[in-house]
Scaffold this motif. Sequence first.
Motif, short mmCIF file in Angstrom:
data_model
loop_
_atom_site.label_atom_id
_atom_site.label_comp_id
_atom_site.label_asym_id
_atom_site.label_seq_id
_atom_site.Cartn_x
_atom_site.Cartn_y
_atom_site.Cartn_z
N THR A 1 -0.53 19.72 18.79
CA THR A 1 -1.50 19.93 19.91
C THR A 1 -1.01 21.16 20.59
O THR A 1 -2.15 21.45 21.65
CB THR A 1 -1.57 18.78 20.75
OG1 THR A 1 -0.16 18.18 21.30
CG2 THR A 1 -2.29 17.59 20.09
N GLY A 2 0.21 21.62 20.47
CA GLY A 2 0.27 23.00 21.06
C GLY A 2 0.54 23.01 22.70
O GLY A 2 0.79 21.81 23.26
N PRO B 1 -11.56 27.94 12.46
CA PRO B 1 -10.43 27.53 11.29
C PRO B 1 -8.85 28.02 11.91
O PRO B 1 -9.07 28.71 12.94
CB PRO B 1 -10.60 28.21 10.10
CG PRO B 1 -11.36 29.44 10.49
CD PRO B 1 -12.37 28.80 11.71
N PRO B 2 -8.09 27.53 11.57
CA PRO B 2 -6.67 28.09 12.12
C PRO B 2 -6.34 29.37 11.80
O PRO B 2 -6.73 30.01 10.82
CB PRO B 2 -5.61 27.38 10.96
CG PRO B 2 -6.38 25.90 10.51
CD PRO B 2 -7.79 26.42 10.62
N TYR B 3 -5.79 30.02 13.10
CA TYR B 3 -5.84 31.48 13.18
C TYR B 3 -4.47 31.95 13.91
O TYR B 3 -3.96 31.33 14.54
CB TYR B 3 -6.98 32.04 13.87
CG TYR B 3 -7.23 31.42 15.23
CD1 TYR B 3 -6.52 32.17 16.49
CD2 TYR B 3 -7.97 30.21 15.72
CE1 TYR B 3 -6.80 31.73 17.48
CE2 TYR B 3 -8.33 29.92 17.01
CZ TYR B 3 -7.57 30.71 17.75
OH TYR B 3 -7.78 30.08 19.25
N GLY C 1 -3.69 24.50 14.34
CA GLY C 1 -3.21 25.79 14.79
C GLY C 1 -2.31 26.14 13.54
O GLY C 1 -2.06 25.38 12.35
N GLN C 2 -1.28 27.20 13.76
CA GLN C 2 -0.32 27.47 13.05
C GLN C 2 0.56 26.41 12.53
O GLN C 2 0.91 26.36 11.35
CB GLN C 2 0.64 28.60 13.69
CG GLN C 2 1.61 29.15 12.65
CD GLN C 2 1.02 30.45 12.19
OE1 GLN C 2 0.58 31.48 12.87
NE2 GLN C 2 1.09 30.87 10.91
N SER D 1 6.32 29.93 20.11
CA SER D 1 6.49 30.89 19.08
C SER D 1 5.99 30.56 17.71
O SER D 1 6.07 29.38 17.33
CB SER D 1 8.06 31.51 19.19
OG SER D 1 8.69 30.51 18.20
N VAL D 2 5.63 31.88 17.01
CA VAL D 2 5.31 31.38 15.64
C VAL D 2 6.35 30.90 14.85
O VAL D 2 6.32 30.02 14.16
CB VAL D 2 4.56 32.84 15.20
CG1 VAL D 2 4.18 32.68 13.87
CG2 VAL D 2 3.34 33.16 15.67
N GLN D 3 7.59 31.45 15.04
CA GLN D 3 8.46 31.04 14.22
C GLN D 3 8.88 29.57 14.48
O GLN D 3 9.01 28.84 13.26
CB GLN D 3 9.96 31.72 14.50
CG GLN D 3 11.19 31.33 14.13
CD GLN D 3 11.87 30.20 15.11
OE1 GLN D 3 11.62 30.49 16.25
NE2 GLN D 3 12.32 29.17 14.49
#
Length: 420
Positions: free
Chosen positions: A111-112, A42-44, A14-15, A301-303
Amino acid sequence: MATRRSGIVVIGAGQAALTLAETLRRGGETRPITLIGTEVHPPYQRPPLSKAYLSGGMPRDRLWLKPPEWYAEHEIDLVLGVEVTAIDRRRSQVVLSDGGVRAYGQLVLATGSRPRPLPAAAGGDLAGVHVIRGIDDIDRLAAQLASARAVLLIGGGYIGLEAAAVARGLGKSVTLVEAAPRILARVACDRTAAMVRDLHLSHGVDLREGLGVARLVPGADGAAAGARLADGTEVAADLVIVGIGGIANDALARSAGLRCGDGSGGVCVDAFCRTEDPDILAAGDVALFDIDGSGSMRLESVQNACDQARAAAATLLGREEAYAPVPWFWSDQYDMKLQIAGLNRGADRTLLRPGRRPGTGSVWYFRASRFVAVDALSDPRAYMAGKRWLEERVSPRLDQLADPAVDLKEVASDPVDVPA
């Protein structure tokens, strides 16, 4: 024991995993890098899933974080549609679901997390019940949402509220139920919640707070047809979306004997993203770490995924940089953008500063007179000012901040004693 030339293996695609790999290559890392992901994609980007992608406003290929050829160009082995079933720390290798193994010199857990499901005893296993996490989740949801007439949202956090806004934008009848006394109970104060509540009510959402779901009710076809609420009332719905929090994907780490947290879980790491095993790091949603000396938590979070992955990359490159984030988040609902900087936990005072237009404004959080966070509702000036003050480790003057006649650029600030 595998040598360090065995390379860097990242569990997750992932990210955080992509940011780590990109940072390593930019930093001069020449060892093999492998990303292993359970999804076939793929990573998104994930944030648009519950917003633009769900509403049909974003095509799938715009979600990709990098074009497919980028991975080969940067000598990154992208292994997709395969699950890691075990970490063998003694042999320094991971075991794959296809029977293969991958040796590692160093291993990174990215692994999120996953959505917390509605229990099967409450009807969570019925057809027509959805969660929001990955592309495949949204594709299944979007296909049913197109023909749905009445949508039930369970959970008044960001996911539920964003999905409610999308459903209303598509003309659906929407009921949102939140078991806690109010929406956004875990992430925002009552002042912010009140502004968001008014927004949804103005768009026709049937919002019911302090009222949980006793059980989903199946229809004649066995699919969810509504819910019986805790007070005995029933709500009809031909589509249910569950957004009641997330759980860290830390099972591999636990099985490997690494220290993990309780509750929603997480792999315990230090300020340099290291687990108790010197050859295993963790970053992103799955990482549990101390923030600002006030206790351990996970940041979804994305950050955090990006910044913590960069910190992990620095550790792998031998350039240790302690990770001390100023977290930020955002949520798009209708034409309102909620932007948050900092963490409001432990806040003992809030201040509401009206915006320039009705329905806009900002809520400022303080703990022992120290500024710790801001919620900005369609008020980008407040968000940018608050984020800057947090980064500079200063607190705005309360008397000036409370006066809407004083421009934010003119609000004075004082240094505060915060951990470095």
